[in-house]
Design a protein around this motif. Sequence first.
Motif: not given
Length: 387
Positions: A38-42, A46-52, A328-330, A353-364
């Motif tokens: 859940w922290v990872v999803l947070f 953050v990574s997209t929201y604060y990059r507009d 991964v976030f950086f 966005y869906f692909l990004y979430i899956i990729t981020f979680l998989s790499i992590t």
Amino acid sequence: MKTGLTINTNATNSKNTDPLKVSYLSSLTPLRGIAALWVVLFHIDVSTYYRDLGGILPRTATGIFSKGYLWVDFFFLLSGFIIYHVYGQLFKENGYSIQNIKSFLWSRFTRLYPLHFFTLVLLIITVPIIGKTYPQLQDDSWHLYFSNTALFSQFFMTNAMNFYHFLSWNMPSWSIGAEWWTYCFAILVLPIIGHSKRYLIYIKLFVLFGCISLLVNFHPNHNLDITWDYGFLRCIFQFFIGINLYLLFQMNWNHNILQKDITCILLFVFISIGFHYKINDLVFIPLFSLFLLAIAYNNSSIKSILEKRYIKYLGDISYSIYLMHGLVFFFFWFQFPSWKQDYGWDRLPSHLYFLYIITFLSITILLSALSHRYIEVGCRNLLRKLK
């Protein structure tokens, strides 16, 4: 340290007991994995929201992801709960000798520091190389995160004590520093606060909640998203709440109600609803406390679900998930401005966005599985054998 198990008050009665072999509250370990994700999803949000580029879900509509930082508070509560479960009886039986204190601190140090050190050194080596190879990635946040002036607080884990006025290097590591110095402080006061009568436990919980309330009130954020500045206070107060929750747990406080499956489910629903409607952060401290007790007491369907092999494995590698996802976030954080310009994104397209979430979680998870086995566990076992 793993977290989990059935109550075993005899586990630390022997003067030769190794605290690392105390039985675990088995349903709490998987819960760590869920909280870590859940922290990872947070941070994905953050990574997209604060990059507009927008968030996972609109923040004006729901806080289900934007409130995810609160699961760190759950970790702090859980840490106090489990530390006292493992070490409380041991210190009561064997006393607070220098040798016992050294063993406790060495156990905690070898649990936390190797992976923290590994991620920090990895960044120190790679950041200059990447910066020179791709200079377009260097914006203000790059220089703020990777400032050399922040390295002292990183190496000595004082990165939640306001020594450097921003998150730095491996972003989630502030809470690791907060945990370490909380352990050092706790060992000084455990002889005073342990094994209280019930009314004293209530008084301590009330005082500790009042301290957190004052911290939130006087902090500029006015919420519990307190990290590099006074994150160590956020940790200390909730760690000691966790200890007192364990004292209530030993007394079977309201266990007939809390142990029911429906109680666990309802508390999780209330927490999720609270996230969605973005209610005051302080409300989650009692909610998390009750949820922690409910999961610890539960011995039926909820426990069976949490102890499924793959859910349990996420709990086993939860510390690695927590630290490795910062790397991964950086990668994505510094790539997004270039991609945004190259592809003309006003916001990240929904299918991406869906692909990004899956990729981020998989790499992590992949990196975490490796770091857990070879760095976290490997170095911990090596250091303990050397001692």
